[in-house]
Design an enzyme around this catalytic site. Structure first.
Site, PDB file in Angstrom:
ATOM      1  N   ASP A  13      18.097   0.177 -15.455  1.00 48.73           N
ATOM      2  CA  ASP A  13      18.203   1.480 -16.131  1.00 48.73           C
ATOM      3  C   ASP A  13      17.693   2.632 -15.271  1.00 48.73           C
ATOM      4  O   ASP A  13      17.207   3.628 -15.792  1.00 48.73           O
ATOM      5  CB  ASP A  13      17.434   1.464 -17.469  1.00 48.73           C
ATOM      6  CG  ASP A  13      17.875   0.347 -18.386  1.00 48.73           C
ATOM      7  OD1 ASP A  13      19.082   0.228 -18.616  1.00 48.73           O
ATOM      8  OD2 ASP A  13      17.013  -0.414 -18.867  1.00 48.73           O
ATOM      9  N   LYS A  16      21.606   3.651 -11.713  1.00 54.96           N
ATOM     10  CA  LYS A  16      22.440   3.078 -10.638  1.00 54.96           C
ATOM     11  C   LYS A  16      23.899   3.503 -10.759  1.00 54.96           C
ATOM     12  O   LYS A  16      24.576   3.684  -9.750  1.00 54.96           O
ATOM     13  CB  LYS A  16      22.378   1.550 -10.677  1.00 54.96           C
ATOM     14  CG  LYS A  16      21.040   0.947 -10.373  1.00 54.96           C
ATOM     15  CD  LYS A  16      21.102  -0.560 -10.360  1.00 54.96           C
ATOM     16  CE  LYS A  16      21.449  -1.150 -11.714  1.00 54.96           C
ATOM     17  NZ  LYS A  16      20.444  -0.872 -12.761  1.00 54.96           N
ATOM     18  N   GLY A  40      24.152  -2.412 -18.570  1.00 58.03           N
ATOM     19  CA  GLY A  40      24.750  -1.226 -19.154  1.00 58.03           C
ATOM     20  C   GLY A  40      24.614  -0.043 -18.221  1.00 58.03           C
ATOM     21  O   GLY A  40      23.515   0.265 -17.769  1.00 58.03           O
ATOM     22  N   HIS A  41      25.735   0.596 -17.874  1.00 61.47           N
ATOM     23  CA  HIS A  41      25.720   1.762 -16.998  1.00 61.47           C
ATOM     24  C   HIS A  41      26.480   2.892 -17.674  1.00 61.47           C
ATOM     25  O   HIS A  41      27.567   2.670 -18.203  1.00 61.47           O
ATOM     26  CB  HIS A  41      26.398   1.462 -15.655  1.00 61.47           C
ATOM     27  CG  HIS A  41      25.895   0.231 -14.981  1.00 61.47           C
ATOM     28  ND1 HIS A  41      24.575   0.041 -14.662  1.00 61.47           N
ATOM     29  CD2 HIS A  41      26.543  -0.872 -14.538  1.00 61.47           C
ATOM     30  CE1 HIS A  41      24.429  -1.128 -14.057  1.00 61.47           C
ATOM     31  NE2 HIS A  41      25.606  -1.707 -13.984  1.00 61.47           N
ATOM     32  N   GLN A 227      20.938  -4.740 -13.437  1.00 65.63           N
ATOM     33  CA  GLN A 227      19.511  -4.931 -13.671  1.00 65.63           C
ATOM     34  C   GLN A 227      18.681  -4.323 -12.528  1.00 65.63           C
ATOM     35  O   GLN A 227      19.067  -3.319 -11.971  1.00 65.63           O
ATOM     36  CB  GLN A 227      19.179  -6.419 -13.889  1.00 65.63           C
ATOM     37  CG  GLN A 227      19.636  -6.971 -15.225  1.00 65.63           C
ATOM     38  CD  GLN A 227      21.056  -7.519 -15.189  1.00 65.63           C
ATOM     39  OE1 GLN A 227      21.502  -8.086 -14.197  1.00 65.63           O
ATOM     40  NE2 GLN A 227      21.780  -7.361 -16.279  1.00 65.63           N
ATOM     41  N   THR A 304      21.881  -2.147 -25.508  1.00 63.17           N
ATOM     42  CA  THR A 304      21.257  -2.522 -26.771  1.00 63.17           C
ATOM     43  C   THR A 304      20.904  -1.339 -27.666  1.00 63.17           C
ATOM     44  O   THR A 304      20.730  -1.507 -28.868  1.00 63.17           O
ATOM     45  CB  THR A 304      19.958  -3.300 -26.504  1.00 63.17           C
ATOM     46  OG1 THR A 304      19.038  -2.426 -25.811  1.00 63.17           O
ATOM     47  CG2 THR A 304      20.224  -4.527 -25.646  1.00 63.17           C
ATOM     48  N   GLY A 305      20.778  -0.147 -27.081  1.00 59.40           N
ATOM     49  CA  GLY A 305      20.320   1.003 -27.843  1.00 59.40           C
ATOM     50  C   GLY A 305      18.819   1.007 -28.062  1.00 59.40           C
ATOM     51  O   GLY A 305      18.270   1.915 -28.693  1.00 59.40           O
ATOM     52  N   ARG A 308      13.495   2.675 -24.485  1.00 59.65           N
ATOM     53  CA  ARG A 308      12.855   2.177 -23.266  1.00 59.65           C
ATOM     54  C   ARG A 308      11.385   2.577 -23.247  1.00 59.65           C
ATOM     55  O   ARG A 308      11.031   3.701 -23.604  1.00 59.65           O
ATOM     56  CB  ARG A 308      13.557   2.740 -22.025  1.00 59.65           C
ATOM     57  CG  ARG A 308      15.006   2.292 -21.907  1.00 59.65           C
ATOM     58  CD  ARG A 308      15.687   2.932 -20.702  1.00 59.65           C
ATOM     59  NE  ARG A 308      17.107   2.583 -20.677  1.00 59.65           N
ATOM     60  CZ  ARG A 308      18.085   3.432 -20.419  1.00 59.65           C
ATOM     61  NH1 ARG A 308      17.807   4.699 -20.150  1.00 59.65           N
ATOM     62  NH2 ARG A 308      19.339   3.023 -20.424  1.00 59.65           N
TER      63      ARG A 308
END
Length: 430
Positions: A13, A16, A40-41, A227, A304-305, A308
């Protein structure tokens, strides 16, 4: 641009996708080399947001080859869903058929992998790992146990039946006896595999050796990781890790290329640090400062929503990532998040609360991290917007001081600085 790997250098996260998107413009071939749909990007392109999980974001450009490498694990339903969503967002179907290619050696996430993942994670209770429950870990487990399914298996009915004859009895016994989960008949499993064959058929590249050989000789290659280094199966905060190798060295294996093909490894860091899910986090901020970073940085997982966890930049982790991740230069994202901070902290060492010992080197035994507290240096904030600044020399003096210190403690040069989500909010430092 030379052949380049983009590596997440923290817990994933880091932004990237934006860096990959910027570099993809000057690359001919973009290869995703590990991970699965647990990644997820989010890319902002022409003022529009695109969410990627499996498909390389280079698909936004015409005349690129976008490869899912042998090191990737593919959940077919997620792959199709992502394709459909991107087509709905305006990427033409013909571009996918022309540009998107799957290495037939990539492994498939089967329905039982997802079911086992969910069961295993839920059964851990307070000791849960924090997986996305996408079946990634169980897929890699079967891969290394030599009872996995590769994409190429789907396209030979005799091979498929032979493998199912061997694998299905083992898997059903495991599903029933260990997990108390649904078992599968041969007919059910065959029907699932035939459905997957239909999904993959337009994209599988059985001539992958020829295509990659040509790319290696004549084209510029961008290797896209998922990741981050601290989630690497070997070098991350084990067991709170993913099941593959996001480090730069993982690109050579997962993309079917030798290490000498790679000329540069760009490590992507945020100006602070975040983590989704469980696991140790020495500089985590659980106060209003952490909440402020989370709110300004919109720190919620793309897959996932989940919110963070946020903390000050950790140079102990950064120096470790540069070492084991093979990082040769740095892209720093979200510098603008600090535009309204009068004071910024940087962790340069850990202090053991029990012994008083101070270390600048990352302790790999994560069970000891509860005994460490961060040793901070404090910097004056710049208290002005950086979001429209396009040249490094025009950054506030305080921002340049902060970036210079980051370079010193990481041991790598910062070559790219991002000050916003849009691709234009980026500066390149010579």
């Amino acid at each position: 641009m030379e052949n380049t790997v983009v590596v997440g250098a923290q817990f994933g996260d880091e932004g990237k996708a934006k860096i990959t998107d910027l570099l993809a413009e000057n690359a001919d071939v973009i290869i995703r080399y590990q991970g699965g749909s647990n990644a997820g990007h989010t890319v902002v392109y022409n003022n529009k947001k695109y969410k990627f999980h499996l498909i390389p974001s280079g698909i936004l450009y015409e005349n690129k080859i976008c490869f899912l490498g042998a090191g990737v694990v593919i959940k077919p339903d997620d792959f199709k869903k992502e394709l459909d969503e991107l087509m709905t967002e305006g990427i033409p179907e013909e571009r996918f058929k022309k540009a998107l290619k799957i290495n037939p050696l990539a492994h498939i996430t089967m329905p039982w992998h997802t079911e086992i993942d969910g069961y295993s994670e839920n059964s851990l209770g307070a000791n849960k790992i924090g997986t996305t429950k996408k079946g990634i870990g169980p897929t890699y487990t079967d891969k290394y146990a030599r009872i996995g399914f590769r994409v190429e298996d789907l396209f030979n009915e005799e091979t498929l039946k032979t493998k199912l004859d061997v694998i299905l009895p083992q898997k059903n016994k495991q599903l029933e006896k260990i997990y108390s989960l649904k078992t599968y008949t041969m007919d059910e499993a065959l029907e699932i595999c035939r459905k997957y064959r239909e999904i993959f058929a337009p994209y599988v590249c059985f001539e992958w050796q020829k295509v990659l050989d040509d790319a290696k000789r004549n084209k510029t290659i961008l290797f896209e990781g998922a990741q981050g280094v601290l989630l690497d199966i070997d070098y991350g905060t084990y067991p709170y890790v993913t099941s593959s190798n996001p480090v730069g060295g993982g690109a050579a294996v997962g993309a079917s290329m030798g290490p000498l093909t790679i000329k540069e490894v760009i490590g992507v860091f945020k100006a602070y640090i975040t983590r989704v899910g469980e696991g140790p986090f020495v500089t985590e901020l659980t106060d209003e400062t952490g909440k402020k970073i989370q709110d300004i940085g919109a720190e919620f997982g793309a897959t996932t929503g989940r919110p963070r966890r946020c903390g000050w930049f950790d140079a102990v982790i950064a120096k470790y990532s540069v070492l084991v991740g093979g990082i040769s230069s740095v892209a720093l994202t979200k510098l603008d998040v600090f535009d309204t901070f009068s004071e910024i902290k940087l962790c340069t060492a850990y202090k053991n609360r029990l012994t008083g010992e101070v270390t600048e080197y990352y302790p790999t035994n994560v069970y000891t991290h509860k005994d460490f507290e961060p040793v901070y240096e404090t910097f004056k904030g710049w208290m002005t917007s950086t979001s429209d600044i396009k040249e490094f020399d025009k950054l506030p003096k305080e921002a340049k001081i902060y970036l210079k210190r980051l370079e010193e403690v990481m041991g790598a040069s910062i070559k790219i600085v991002s000050t916003g989500a849009d691709r234009t909010q980026t500066m390149f430092i010579k």
